[in-house]
Design a protein around this motif. Structure first.
Motif, PDB file in Angstrom:
ATOM      1  N   SER A  44       4.244   1.657   3.967  1.00 20.43           N
ATOM      2  CA  SER A  44       5.651   1.735   3.556  1.00 20.43           C
ATOM      3  C   SER A  44       5.864   1.394   2.097  1.00 20.43           C
ATOM      4  O   SER A  44       7.003   1.237   1.665  1.00 20.43           O
ATOM      5  CB  SER A  44       6.500   0.798   4.426  1.00 20.43           C
ATOM      6  OG  SER A  44       6.061  -0.548   4.297  1.00 20.43           O
ATOM      7  N   GLY A  45       4.786   1.262   1.303  1.00 15.22           N
ATOM      8  CA  GLY A  45       4.939   0.964  -0.106  1.00 15.22           C
ATOM      9  C   GLY A  45       5.532   2.134  -0.874  1.00 15.22           C
ATOM     10  O   GLY A  45       5.403   3.300  -0.474  1.00 15.22           O
ATOM     11  N   LYS A  46       6.216   1.821  -1.965  1.00 14.67           N
ATOM     12  CA  LYS A  46       6.837   2.825  -2.837  1.00 14.67           C
ATOM     13  C   LYS A  46       6.410   2.573  -4.283  1.00 14.67           C
ATOM     14  O   LYS A  46       6.330   1.424  -4.716  1.00 14.67           O
ATOM     15  CB  LYS A  46       8.361   2.738  -2.737  1.00 14.67           C
ATOM     16  CG  LYS A  46       8.917   3.026  -1.342  1.00 14.67           C
ATOM     17  CD  LYS A  46       8.913   4.507  -1.046  1.00 14.67           C
ATOM     18  CE  LYS A  46       9.599   4.819   0.270  1.00 14.67           C
ATOM     19  NZ  LYS A  46       9.711   6.275   0.495  1.00 14.67           N
ATOM     20  N   LEU A  47       6.167   3.643  -5.005  1.00 18.54           N
ATOM     21  CA  LEU A  47       5.699   3.501  -6.376  1.00 18.54           C
ATOM     22  C   LEU A  47       6.743   2.826  -7.255  1.00 18.54           C
ATOM     23  O   LEU A  47       7.893   3.286  -7.329  1.00 18.54           O
ATOM     24  CB  LEU A  47       5.367   4.866  -6.969  1.00 18.54           C
ATOM     25  CG  LEU A  47       4.108   5.553  -6.460  1.00 18.54           C
ATOM     26  CD1 LEU A  47       3.988   6.944  -7.069  1.00 18.54           C
ATOM     27  CD2 LEU A  47       2.858   4.728  -6.771  1.00 18.54           C
TER      28      LEU A  47
ATOM     29  N   LEU B   5       0.848  -1.198   0.000  1.00 24.74           N
ATOM     30  CA  LEU B   5       0.000   0.000   0.000  1.00 24.74           C
ATOM     31  C   LEU B   5       0.880   1.243   0.000  1.00 24.74           C
ATOM     32  O   LEU B   5       1.765   1.391   0.844  1.00 24.74           O
ATOM     33  CB  LEU B   5      -0.928   0.007   1.204  1.00 24.74           C
ATOM     34  CG  LEU B   5      -1.826  -1.230   1.372  1.00 24.74           C
ATOM     35  CD1 LEU B   5      -2.779  -1.037   2.546  1.00 24.74           C
ATOM     36  CD2 LEU B   5      -2.612  -1.516   0.102  1.00 24.74           C
ATOM     37  N   VAL B   6       0.619   2.140  -0.946  1.00 27.20           N
ATOM     38  CA  VAL B   6       1.428   3.345  -1.105  1.00 27.20           C
ATOM     39  C   VAL B   6       0.606   4.553  -0.672  1.00 27.20           C
ATOM     40  O   VAL B   6      -0.413   4.876  -1.302  1.00 27.20           O
ATOM     41  CB  VAL B   6       1.890   3.528  -2.558  1.00 27.20           C
ATOM     42  CG1 VAL B   6       2.821   4.737  -2.662  1.00 27.20           C
ATOM     43  CG2 VAL B   6       2.590   2.268  -3.064  1.00 27.20           C
ATOM     44  N   LEU B   7       1.048   5.199   0.404  1.00 29.72           N
ATOM     45  CA  LEU B   7       0.391   6.433   0.848  1.00 29.72           C
ATOM     46  C   LEU B   7       0.932   7.570  -0.019  1.00 29.72           C
ATOM     47  O   LEU B   7       2.056   8.022   0.171  1.00 29.72           O
ATOM     48  CB  LEU B   7       0.670   6.679   2.329  1.00 29.72           C
ATOM     49  CG  LEU B   7      -0.037   7.894   2.948  1.00 29.72           C
ATOM     50  CD1 LEU B   7      -1.554   7.786   2.812  1.00 29.72           C
ATOM     51  CD2 LEU B   7       0.350   8.045   4.420  1.00 29.72           C
TER      52      LEU B   7
ATOM     53  N   GLU C 128       9.199   1.708   8.433  1.00 30.31           N
ATOM     54  CA  GLU C 128      10.039   1.104   7.412  1.00 30.31           C
ATOM     55  C   GLU C 128      10.239   2.099   6.280  1.00 30.31           C
ATOM     56  O   GLU C 128       9.375   2.922   6.009  1.00 30.31           O
ATOM     57  CB  GLU C 128       9.400  -0.182   6.867  1.00 30.31           C
ATOM     58  CG  GLU C 128       9.254  -1.271   7.921  1.00 30.31           C
ATOM     59  CD  GLU C 128       8.460  -2.471   7.422  1.00 30.31           C
ATOM     60  OE1 GLU C 128       8.201  -2.541   6.202  1.00 30.31           O
ATOM     61  OE2 GLU C 128       8.099  -3.321   8.243  1.00 30.31           O
ATOM     62  N   GLU C 129      11.400   2.020   5.660  1.00 30.34           N
ATOM     63  CA  GLU C 129      11.726   2.922   4.559  1.00 30.34           C
ATOM     64  C   GLU C 129      12.517   2.154   3.515  1.00 30.34           C
ATOM     65  O   GLU C 129      13.156   1.140   3.820  1.00 30.34           O
ATOM     66  CB  GLU C 129      12.542   4.115   5.082  1.00 30.34           C
ATOM     67  CG  GLU C 129      12.851   5.196   4.082  1.00 30.34           C
ATOM     68  CD  GLU C 129      11.614   5.748   3.404  1.00 30.34           C
ATOM     69  OE1 GLU C 129      11.278   5.224   2.315  1.00 30.34           O
ATOM     70  OE2 GLU C 129      10.996   6.689   3.934  1.00 30.34           O
TER      71      GLU C 129
END
Length: 825
Positions: free
Chosen positions: A602-605, A393-395, A688-689
Motif C-alpha cells: 500500500s505504499g505510495k511514491l 513498500l511501493v508496488l 489500504e489506499e
C-alpha cells in the motif's frame, strides 16, 4: 574526587524558579571561558579510554563545562548499557568537577532510528514518507525518544526537511520526497513524537538542513542551490515553517551549501530575519559538522577561522558541532576585537542553558543503567518498525505474477541484496557510520578535517542478526527456494551470471533483489556524498537483469535502494517491480510478506520516478509552462512524463473513486470548504489506499503550479466496502507569495482534484474564493482536517490511534488536531 556544589541560594539551582530567571542567574555567574564552552562540543570518544570514561582525558576538554557531547552511541561501538554508563560518567564529571556544575546535552543522529549499536533500525525516511502516514512517523519518533532518553541522550539531529527533486543527490534517501506539503506533514509528526508533551521527558528535534540543501547544483553534495525567493519560500522553507509554527520545533541545523552567494552558516536573512524574526523561533541553531570553519576552508567566504566564527555567531549559529574548533580561541579573539558583541554571545549561551533547564538536566542528569535493555530495541519498537516497513513498500508494476501464492512454485532468489542484511540499512544507520569512522581512522581525517580517531576505539560493523530477504523467504518457501547471488552491487565481475541464469531457467519465477549499498564511504552507491550521474543500477546489475529475463522465466525485481533506480529495460521487461527503499531491520520480513501475499502492498511514491536522468528535474508540481517542450511536447528521444507518478502505488486490492464533490460553490477568504469523496475496495481482499487531494489555481497574479497536494488520507477497507472521506480545506492553505513577496490568498476560482496519484485523479469541482471586507489578511494555514467513515456512518478505526473524534485520521491521515495552525511570513 572533589564535589562542586552550587552556591547556596543560587536561583539557577532552584527547580521551582522560572526557567528564564534560572538562565539569567546562571549566565550572570559565568566567565567568558565558561560561556564559550557552552557553545562548543566534543566527540564522545575523546573522553573515553578503552570504552570507559577517562577523567584524565576529560579534564582539559570539560574543565570549563561543555555545551554538547557528540554521539556517545553513534561514534563508538558501545552497547546500550555501556552508552548509558559512559553518558552518566560524563555528566557526573561535569556536575561534580566543574565550577558551576552544568550538565551537557548529548546529541545523536536519528535519521532511521537512534544511530546506536543495539537500537531499533527503522526504514530510511524516503520509505517512511511512502507510507503517507504521519501518525506512524510520530510513533517512530516516540520510540526514538524513549530509546535516546534511556541511553542518556537529549537531542536528535532530525527530521530532514529537505525537499528533493533531483534523485541523483545521494541524500535523497534521508528525505520525505519532493512535495513540501507531504514533507511538512511527516516532519511535524516527527517533531511532535521526538519532543513529546514535555521536554523533561522529551528530546530536542533538530530540523535540517536549513535551507534548500536538497536542491543542489547537479545533484552534488554541498553544491550551491539556485532558488529564487518565491520558490524558496513556497517550497523549501515551507516544511521548516510548519515545523516551527505547528510542531514547536526547538532546534535547527544550518546547511553546508550556499544560497545566492551566501553560505547558510553566515546567512543572517535566513537564521535571524526569517527563522527568528518572522516565524518567532526561540530555539537553538546548531552548525552542521565542521561547517563553521568551512566558511573559511571550503567556501573561502571568510579569510580565516576568526572571521568564520564571527560570521557564524553574528548570523545566528548558536552551537558548533561536532567538536569545538572555531568557537574556541578564534571566537574569543573576535570578541576581543569587537567583531562580535558580548550580547550576541550571551544570547546564544542563554538558548543552550534554557534547553538544559527545560530538559530537566540540572535536576536529573543521570539515567538508570539497569533499565536500558528493557527500552532499547524493545519488541514494541520493532513492531512499529515492521508496520512502517510493510506500508513503505511501493508496488510499482505488477503483470499478475504477484502475489506468489502458496503452491508448487519454485522460486529462484537472485541478486546482491538478497542475502546481505547490511544492504537493507540507510546511510545513517549504526553500521554505515561505523564504516565511516573506520575510513576516517585509516585516512586520518573526516570530511577533509584532520580528526584523530583513537586507536583504542573499538569499531564493530556488525548488523547484529538483522535477517535478510533470503532468511525470511527460506522460512516460508523452504525447499522451493533456490538462492544464487549473481553479482555484487558494484564489483564488475560477471562470474556468477551462469549460475543465476541456470537457477532462473529451472524456476517458475525469479525474484531479483537488486539496488544500492547505502553509506558514506566509496563502497556505497547511495547516501551522503554518494551522488550519481545515472539512475541505472550500479555495477553489472543491469546486465544480470538482462541475462535472467532472457531465460523467459517471469521476473520480479525488488529494488532495495535509496533513490528511484532502474533502466527502461528493467521496468519494461520485469513482470513486477517492488520498490523496497532501505527498509531497516524488519524490512526483509515485510518484503517476504508482500511478495507472498501475506500483506497487501500500500505504499505510495513520495517522489516522481524518472525514466532517465535526462528528465531531471521531473516533478508533478511544475508550472503551466513547464513539464513539456513547446510545441511538440516530448523530448526527441523520450517522453517528458515520469515513469511512475508522484503518489503512485499498486496493491492486490484495487480501489475506485466513485464520487468526488466540492461542497460549496463560493467561500469567503479565511474560511474553509469541504470536499467529499466516496471510494470502494473493488477487490476480493482487504486493502489500504491513500486518497490524495490536489488543487490548482488556474489564474493568479503570479504563475502557479499545475497541481498542488493539500491533503491526504490513508484508509482501510474490507473487500467490497465503501468508505467516505471528507476533507476540510482551509482557504489559508491556498495562498502564495505575491509580487511584493507577501503571503496572500487571492479572490478567484480554485479547481479541486481527488485521486490515487498525481496522474490518476478526477476533477471534484471548483469553488470561488471571494474577498472578505472584514479581513485585511487571510492567515496562512498549514493543513486542514480529515474525516473517514464507512457508509454506515461509523468512523473507520485506525490501528495507530490518532486524535480521536470525527476529525481523526484513518491509518495516519494528515488531519486531526484543534484546527489549522496559522502564521505569516
Amino acid at each position: 574526587m572533589t564535589t562542586v556544589k552550587p552556591e547556596a541560594g543560587a536561583t539557577y539551582a532552584d527547580a521551582t524558579a522560572p526557567v528564564a530567571e534560572r538562565v539569567s542567574d546562571l549566565l550572570a555567574r559565568m566567565t567568558r571561558a565558561e560561556k564559550l564552552a557552552q557553545l562548543g562540543s566534543t566527540w564522545a570518544f575523546r573522553v573515553l579510554e578503552g570504552g570507559r570514561f577517562s577523567a584524565e582525558r576529560a579534564r582539559p576538554i570539560l574543565g570549563n563545562g561543555l555545551g554538547h557531547v557528540t554521539r556517545v552511541a553513534g561514534a563508538t561501538s558501545l552497547k546500550a548499557a555501556q552508552v548509558a554508563r559512559a553518558a552518566n560518567a560524563i555528566q557526573r564529571f561535569l556536575v561534580t568537577e566543574t565550577r558551576l556544575g552544568i550538565p551537557a546535552i548529548v546529541h545523536e543522529e536519528v535519521c532511521s532510528g537512534v544511530m546506536a549499536r543495539e537500537a531499533t533500525i527503522f526504514p530510511q525516511a524516503i520509505g517512511v514518507a511512502s507510507t503517507w502516514a504521519p501518525e506512524l512517523n510520530r510513533q517512530l519518533a516516540d520510540a526514538v525518544r524513549a530509546q535516546m532518553r534511556a541511553m542518556g541522550s537529549h537531542q536528535g539531529l532530525s527530521p530532514v526537511l529537505d525537499v528533493v527533486r533531483d534523485p541523483r543527490w545521494g541524500r535523497t534517501e534521508e528525505t520525505y520526497g519532493e512535495d513540501p506539503y507531504l514533507v511538512a506533514r511527516m516532519g511535524v509528526a516527527f517533531v511532535r513524537g521526538l519532543q513529546g508533551a514535555d521536554l523533561t521527558d522529551g528530546v530536542l528535534a533538530t530540523a535540517k538542513h536549513f535551507v534548500g540543501y536538497g536542491a543542489s547544483e547537479g545533484g552534488l553534495n554541498w553544491a550551491p542551490a539556485h532558488l529564487p525567493p518565491r520558490l524558496l519560500r513556497e517550497v523549501y522553507l515551507y516544511p521548516f515553517e510548519a515545523a516551527v509554527r505547528e510542531g514547536g520545533l526547538q532546534s535547527v541545523m544550518a546547511g553546508y551549501h550556499e544560497l545566492d552567494g551566501i553560505p547558510c552558516h553566515a546567512n543572517r536573512e535566513l537564521l535571524a530575519d526569517i527563522l527568528r524574526g518572522r516565524w518567532g523561533f526561540a530555539g537553538s541553531v546548531v552548525s552542521d559538522y565542521f561547517a563553521v570553519n568551512d566558511l573559511h576552508s571550503y567556501h573561502h567566504f571568510a579569510q580565516d577561522k576568526q572571521r568564520a566564527a564571527m560570521l557564524a555567531l553574528s548570523a545566528g549559529v548558536d552551537v558548533e558541532l561536532p567538536a569545538t574548533d572555531a568557537y574556541a580561541d578564534a571566537l574569543e579573539h573576535a570578541l576581543d576585537a569587537g567583531e562580535v558583541s558580548e550580547a550576541r554571545l550571551d544570547e546564544a549561551v542563554s538558548r543552550v542553558l534554557r534547553h538544559k533547564f527545560e530538559l530537566g538536566l540540572f535536576e536529573d542528569p543521570y539515567v538508570d543503567e539497569g533499565a536500558v535493555l528493557t527500552t532499547v530495541n524493545a519488541e514494541r519498537h520493532r513492531d512499529v518498525a515492521l508496520e512502517i516497513a510493510r506500508r513503505s513498500l511501493v508496488l510499482l508494476k505488477n503483470d499478475g505474477v504477484l502475489p506468489l501464492l502458496d503452491g508448487p512454485k519454485t522460486v529462484a532468489l537472485i541478486g546482491p541484496n538478497a542475502d546481505d542484511a547490511r544492504h537493507l540499512l540507510g546511510d545513517y544507520s549504526f553500521a554505515a557510520h561505523i564504516e565511516a569512522l573506520t575510513e576516517a581512522r585509516e585516512r586520518r581525517g573526516l570530511l577533509g578535517e584532520m580528526m584523530t580517531i583513537p586507536d583504542d576505539l573499538e569499531i564493530d560493523e556488525s548488523t547484529d542478526g538483522v535477517p535478510t530477504v533470503r532468511d525470511e523467504l527460506a522460512v516460508r518457501l523452504r525447499d522451493r527456494l533456490r538462492y544464487v547471488p549473481g553479482c555484487d552491487v558494484v564489483d564488475p565481475s560477471t562470474d556468477g551470471f551462469a549460475a543465476a541464469v541456470a537457477a532462473a531457467a529451472a524456476a517458475d519465477v525469479a525474484v531479483l533483489v537488486l539496488g544500492d549499498r547505502s553509506g558514506l564511504t566509496p563502497r556505497a552507491t547511495t547516501g551522503e556524498s554518494r551522488d550519481r550521474s545515472s539512475l541505472d543500477l550500479p555495477g553489472v546489475q543491469e546486465d544480470l537483469v538482462r541475462a535472467v529475463v532472457a531465460t523467459g522465466t517471469p521476473v520480479v525485481a525488488v529494488l532495495v535502494a535509496g533513490r528511484p533506480v532502474g533502466s527502461d529495460f528493467l521496468h519494461e521487461k520485469c513482470a513486477a517491480v517492488l520498490m523496497a527503499w532501505l527498509p531497516g531491520e524488519t524490512g526483509a520480513q515485510a518484503i517476504a510478506e508482500v511478495l507472498l501475499g501475506e500483506v497487501n502492498p500500500s505504499g505510495k511514491l513520495p517522489i516522481s520516478y524518472p525514466r532517465t536522468v535526462g528528465q531531471i528535474p521531473v516533478f508533478y508540481g511544475h508550472k503551466v509552462s513547464g513539464g513539456r517542450s513547446h510545441w511538440h511536447g516530448d523530448y526527441v528521444d523520450s517522453p517528458v512524463g515520469p515513469r511512475y507518478a508522484f503518489g503512485h502505488g499498486l496493491g492486490y486490492a484495487p480501489f475506485t473513486i466513485d464520487r468526488a464533490a466540492v461542497e460549496a460553490a463560493e467561500v469567503r477568504a479565511g474560511d474553509s470548504v469541504g470536499v467529499a469523496v466516496t471510494l470502494t475496495n473493488a477487490g476480493d481482499r482487504a486493502g489500504e489506499e491513500v486518497v490524495q487531494l490536489y488543487v490548482r489555481d488556474p489564474q493568479a497574479t503570479v504563475t502557479r503550479p499545475v497541481l498542488e497536494l493539500k491533503g491526504f488520507a490513508r484508509v482501510s477497507a474490507a473487500a467490497g466496502q465503501r468508505v467516505a472521506v471528507r476533507f476540510e480545506l482551509p482557504t489559508g492553505q491556498l495562498g502564495f507569495y505575491d509580487r511584493d513577496m507577501n503571503y496572500t490568498v487571492e479572490p478567484g476560482e480554485i479547481e479541486v482534484y481527488v485521486g490515487l496519484s498525481a496522474h490518476d485523479r478526477t476533477l471534484a469541482g471548483s469553488f470561488v474564493i471571494r474577498a472578505d471586507a472584514n479581513r485585511s489578511v487571510t492567515p496562512k494555514a498549514y493543513t486542514g482536517t480529515t474525516d473517514v467513515r464507512d457508509l454506515s456512518g461509523e468512523a473507520v478505526a485506525s490501528p495507530f490511534g490518532g486524535d480521536g473524534g470525527a476529525a481523526a485520521p484513518a491509518l495516519g491521515g494528515d488531519g486531526g488536531g484543534p484546527g489549522p495552525a496559522v502564521g505569516r511570513v
